[in-house]
Structures are given as structure tokens and as C-alpha cells.
Design a protein around this motif. Structure first.
Motif, PDB file in Angstrom:
ATOM      1  N   LEU A 187       0.832  -1.208   0.000  1.00 46.06           N
ATOM      2  CA  LEU A 187       0.000   0.000   0.000  1.00 46.06           C
ATOM      3  C   LEU A 187       0.865   1.257   0.000  1.00 46.06           C
ATOM      4  CD1 LEU A 187      -2.919   1.118   0.215  1.00 46.06           C
ATOM      5  CD2 LEU A 187      -2.677   0.939   2.683  1.00 46.06           C
ATOM      6  N   GLY A 188       1.851   1.303   0.874  1.00 46.67           N
ATOM      7  CA  GLY A 188       2.732   2.469   0.952  1.00 46.67           C
ATOM      8  C   GLY A 188       3.594   2.638  -0.289  1.00 46.67           C
ATOM      9  N   LEU A 189       4.141   1.539  -0.786  1.00 43.66           N
ATOM     10  CA  LEU A 189       4.964   1.600  -1.987  1.00 43.66           C
ATOM     11  C   LEU A 189       4.132   2.010  -3.194  1.00 43.66           C
ATOM     12  CD1 LEU A 189       7.773   1.119  -3.197  1.00 43.66           C
ATOM     13  CD2 LEU A 189       7.124  -1.282  -3.505  1.00 43.66           C
ATOM     14  N   GLY A 190       2.929   1.462  -3.275  1.00 41.40           N
ATOM     15  CA  GLY A 190       2.049   1.837  -4.380  1.00 41.40           C
ATOM     16  C   GLY A 190       1.705   3.314  -4.362  1.00 41.40           C
ATOM     17  N   PHE A 191       1.366   3.821  -3.187  1.00 41.46           N
ATOM     18  CA  PHE A 191       1.054   5.246  -3.070  1.00 41.46           C
ATOM     19  C   PHE A 191       2.255   6.100  -3.460  1.00 41.46           C
ATOM     20  CE2 PHE A 191       1.293   9.133  -0.522  1.00 41.46           C
ATOM     21  CZ  PHE A 191       0.184   9.798  -1.019  1.00 41.46           C
ATOM     22  N   SER A 192       3.441   5.738  -2.960  1.00 40.78           N
ATOM     23  CA  SER A 192       4.618   6.554  -3.264  1.00 40.78           C
ATOM     24  C   SER A 192       4.973   6.503  -4.746  1.00 40.78           C
ATOM     25  CB  SER A 192       5.812   6.137  -2.403  1.00 40.78           C
ATOM     26  OG  SER A 192       6.303   4.878  -2.784  1.00 40.78           O
ATOM     27  N   ARG A 193       4.772   5.374  -5.389  1.00 39.80           N
ATOM     28  CA  ARG A 193       5.051   5.285  -6.828  1.00 39.80           C
ATOM     29  C   ARG A 193       4.036   6.081  -7.646  1.00 39.80           C
ATOM     30  NH1 ARG A 193       7.749  -0.418  -8.494  1.00 39.80           N
ATOM     31  NH2 ARG A 193       9.327  -0.374  -6.875  1.00 39.80           N
ATOM     32  N   MET A 194       2.802   6.151  -7.157  1.00 39.39           N
ATOM     33  CA  MET A 194       1.800   6.951  -7.862  1.00 39.39           C
ATOM     34  C   MET A 194       2.020   8.444  -7.613  1.00 39.39           C
ATOM     35  SD  MET A 194      -1.578   4.638  -7.195  1.00 39.39           S
ATOM     36  CE  MET A 194      -2.679   5.666  -8.150  1.00 39.39           C
ATOM     37  N   MET A 195       2.425   8.789  -6.423  1.00 37.13           N
ATOM     38  CA  MET A 195       2.592  10.195  -6.050  1.00 37.13           C
ATOM     39  C   MET A 195       3.867  10.797  -6.655  1.00 37.13           C
ATOM     40  SD  MET A 195       0.797  12.183  -4.232  1.00 37.13           S
ATOM     41  CE  MET A 195       0.878  13.766  -3.475  1.00 37.13           C
ATOM     42  N   TRP A 196       4.950  10.034  -6.680  1.00 36.07           N
ATOM     43  CA  TRP A 196       6.241  10.543  -7.142  1.00 36.07           C
ATOM     44  C   TRP A 196       6.890   9.597  -8.155  1.00 36.07           C
ATOM     45  CZ3 TRP A 196       5.309  10.045  -1.744  1.00 36.07           C
ATOM     46  CH2 TRP A 196       4.915  11.235  -1.132  1.00 36.07           C
ATOM     47  N   PRO A 197       6.266   9.343  -9.307  1.00 33.16           N
ATOM     48  CA  PRO A 197       6.847   8.376 -10.254  1.00 33.16           C
ATOM     49  C   PRO A 197       8.192   8.813 -10.813  1.00 33.16           C
ATOM     50  CG  PRO A 197       4.998   9.510 -11.257  1.00 33.16           C
ATOM     51  CD  PRO A 197       5.020   9.911  -9.804  1.00 33.16           C
ATOM     52  N   THR A 198       8.417  10.102 -10.999  1.00 30.76           N
ATOM     53  CA  THR A 198       9.704  10.526 -11.561  1.00 30.76           C
ATOM     54  C   THR A 198      10.835  10.386 -10.549  1.00 30.76           C
ATOM     55  OG1 THR A 198       9.191  12.828 -11.024  1.00 30.76           O
ATOM     56  CG2 THR A 198       8.691  12.082 -13.256  1.00 30.76           C
ATOM     57  N   THR A 199      10.526  10.487  -9.267  1.00 28.42           N
ATOM     58  CA  THR A 199      11.550  10.284  -8.235  1.00 28.42           C
ATOM     59  C   THR A 199      12.078   8.857  -8.293  1.00 28.42           C
ATOM     60  OG1 THR A 199      10.499  11.919  -6.822  1.00 28.42           O
ATOM     61  CG2 THR A 199      12.010  10.380  -5.759  1.00 28.42           C
ATOM     62  N   TRP A 200      11.191   7.904  -8.573  1.00 30.64           N
ATOM     63  CA  TRP A 200      11.605   6.511  -8.645  1.00 30.64           C
ATOM     64  C   TRP A 200      12.555   6.266  -9.806  1.00 30.64           C
ATOM     65  CZ3 TRP A 200      11.058   2.823  -5.070  1.00 30.64           C
ATOM     66  CH2 TRP A 200      10.182   3.105  -4.010  1.00 30.64           C
ATOM     67  N   LEU A 201      12.496   7.121 -10.839  1.00 29.13           N
ATOM     68  CA  LEU A 201      13.432   6.982 -11.959  1.00 29.13           C
ATOM     69  C   LEU A 201      14.865   7.245 -11.541  1.00 29.13           C
ATOM     70  CD1 LEU A 201      11.552   8.709 -14.899  1.00 29.13           C
ATOM     71  CD2 LEU A 201      12.102   6.285 -14.668  1.00 29.13           C
ATOM     72  N   SER A 202      15.042   8.129 -10.577  1.00 24.97           N
ATOM     73  CA  SER A 202      16.398   8.514 -10.181  1.00 24.97           C
ATOM     74  C   SER A 202      17.036   7.522  -9.207  1.00 24.97           C
ATOM     75  CB  SER A 202      16.381   9.911  -9.559  1.00 24.97           C
ATOM     76  OG  SER A 202      15.609   9.911  -8.382  1.00 24.97           O
ATOM     77  N   LEU A 203      16.254   6.606  -8.685  1.00 25.97           N
ATOM     78  CA  LEU A 203      16.813   5.624  -7.751  1.00 25.97           C
ATOM     79  C   LEU A 203      17.651   4.601  -8.503  1.00 25.97           C
ATOM     80  CD1 LEU A 203      13.711   5.031  -5.482  1.00 25.97           C
ATOM     81  CD2 LEU A 203      15.672   6.497  -5.049  1.00 25.97           C
ATOM     82  N   ASP A 204      18.716   4.185  -7.888  1.00 26.49           N
ATOM     83  CA  ASP A 204      19.615   3.214  -8.506  1.00 26.49           C
ATOM     84  C   ASP A 204      18.987   1.832  -8.417  1.00 26.49           C
ATOM     85  OD1 ASP A 204      22.972   2.014  -7.731  1.00 26.49           O
ATOM     86  OD2 ASP A 204      21.711   1.747  -9.489  1.00 26.49           O
ATOM     87  N   SER A 205      18.473   1.332  -9.532  1.00 28.41           N
ATOM     88  CA  SER A 205      17.782   0.044  -9.524  1.00 28.41           C
ATOM     89  C   SER A 205      18.726  -1.148  -9.414  1.00 28.41           C
ATOM     90  CB  SER A 205      16.932  -0.101 -10.788  1.00 28.41           C
ATOM     91  OG  SER A 205      17.749  -0.103 -11.925  1.00 28.41           O
ATOM     92  N   ALA A 206      20.012  -0.931  -9.546  1.00 28.38           N
ATOM     93  CA  ALA A 206      20.952  -2.052  -9.432  1.00 28.38           C
ATOM     94  C   ALA A 206      21.770  -1.972  -8.152  1.00 28.38           C
ATOM     95  CB  ALA A 206      21.882  -2.070 -10.640  1.00 28.38           C
ATOM     96  N   GLY A 207      21.364  -1.133  -7.220  1.00 24.89           N
ATOM     97  CA  GLY A 207      22.116  -0.957  -5.982  1.00 24.89           C
ATOM     98  C   GLY A 207      21.915  -2.097  -5.012  1.00 24.89           C
ATOM     99  N   GLY A 208      22.700  -2.074  -3.949  1.00 22.35           N
ATOM    100  CA  GLY A 208      22.629  -3.111  -2.937  1.00 22.35           C
ATOM    101  C   GLY A 208      21.295  -3.174  -2.226  1.00 22.35           C
ATOM    102  N   SER A 209      20.610  -2.049  -2.108  1.00 23.78           N
ATOM    103  CA  SER A 209      19.319  -2.063  -1.418  1.00 23.78           C
ATOM    104  C   SER A 209      18.291  -2.873  -2.193  1.00 23.78           C
ATOM    105  CB  SER A 209      18.812  -0.638  -1.188  1.00 23.78           C
ATOM    106  OG  SER A 209      18.549  -0.003  -2.415  1.00 23.78           O
ATOM    107  N   VAL A 210      18.405  -2.890  -3.518  1.00 22.05           N
ATOM    108  CA  VAL A 210      17.489  -3.690  -4.325  1.00 22.05           C
ATOM    109  C   VAL A 210      17.704  -5.171  -4.027  1.00 22.05           C
ATOM    110  CG1 VAL A 210      16.898  -4.398  -6.680  1.00 22.05           C
ATOM    111  CG2 VAL A 210      17.220  -1.987  -6.142  1.00 22.05           C
ATOM    112  N   TYR A 211      18.954  -5.597  -3.924  1.00 24.08           N
ATOM    113  CA  TYR A 211      19.241  -6.991  -3.627  1.00 24.08           C
ATOM    114  C   TYR A 211      18.765  -7.367  -2.223  1.00 24.08           C
ATOM    115  CZ  TYR A 211      22.035  -6.693  -7.849  1.00 24.08           C
ATOM    116  OH  TYR A 211      22.439  -6.502  -9.134  1.00 24.08           O
TER     117      TYR A 211
END
Length: 122
Positions: free
Chosen positions: A75-99
Motif C-alpha cells: 500500500l505504501g509503496l504503491g502510493f509513493s510510486r503513484m505520487m512521485w513516479p519521476t523520483t523513482w526513476l532517479s533511484l539506482d535500480s541495481a544498488g545493494g538495497s534492491v538486492y
């Protein structure tokens, strides 16, 4: 009325394992995402999380709280992705936090499978 926990464990356990496995395997596709895709993903997560929370909002200290936590996280992740979709583009998708996130999701799925399908019921 019987508890929805075993059913939700059998539903969410394999789903979490498959999501974690396929996202880990396909990390190279995530840099090519766009805000519309992130927004759509957020709307799916929001509805899924809200569905879980509305049916299963249990906070007693036992394994079903894992289902509730997954619902609130979705629920929280969905809301944040809907509210700030461009912010999610700047996150490093291959970083250690993803793993770490994928490993946590896989582990949660394994626990739910064990509880839903195995001898861990109760």
C-alpha cells in the motif's frame, strides 16, 4: 468464519518468491523504465495492498502479521510510486538495497509458503 491467513499465505508466498526471483534475474531492464510504467505499477501495488489490509489487518505477534506487513508495504509503496513516479526513476535500480529487498521478499515468501502449505500452520 475461518481465518484468511492460510489462504493468503498460499497466495502471497509463491507470488513473493516469483517476484523476487524474476526481478533479481531481470535487473538490467529496470533502468529503461518510464514514469507511466512506475505509476501503473504503483496503482497495482496500491490496490493489492489495500485488498490485503482490508481483509487481513492483524497485529498479534505470530506469523500472520507478516501478511499484514506485506499488505501495508504494498500500500505504501504503491502510493509513493503513484505520487512521485519521476523520483523513482532517479533511484539506482541495481544498488545493494534492491538486492536486500529482493532477498527479504524471497524470505517472506518462503516463510508464507511454509506456513500455508507445510506443517507450519497454526
Amino acid at each position: 468464519m475461518s481465518s484468511p491467513s492460510p489462504f493468503l499465505a498460499r497466495l502471497l508466498g509463491p507470488t513473493a518468491i516469483l517476484l523476487a526471483t524474476t526481478e533479481f534475474k531481470n535487473t538490467e531492464i529496470f533502468p529503461s523504465r518510464d514514469p507511466v510504467t512506475i505509476y501503473l505499477n504503483g496503482s497495482i501495488l496500491l490496490v493489492s495492498g489495500l485488498s490485503i489490509v482490508l481483509r487481513h489487518n492483524r497485529w498479534h505477534p505470530s506469523w500472520p502479521v507478516l501478511i499484514t506487513l506485506l499488505g501495508w508495504c504494498a500500500l505504501g509503496l504503491g502510493f509513493s510510486r503513484m505520487m512521485w513516479p519521476t523520483t523513482w526513476l532517479s533511484l539506482d535500480s541495481a544498488g545493494g538495497s534492491v538486492y536486500a529487498t529482493e532477498a527479504s521478499l524471497f524470505l517472506a515468501g518462503a516463510v508464507l509458503c511454509w506456513k500455508g502449505y507445510g506443517g507450519g500452520r497454526g
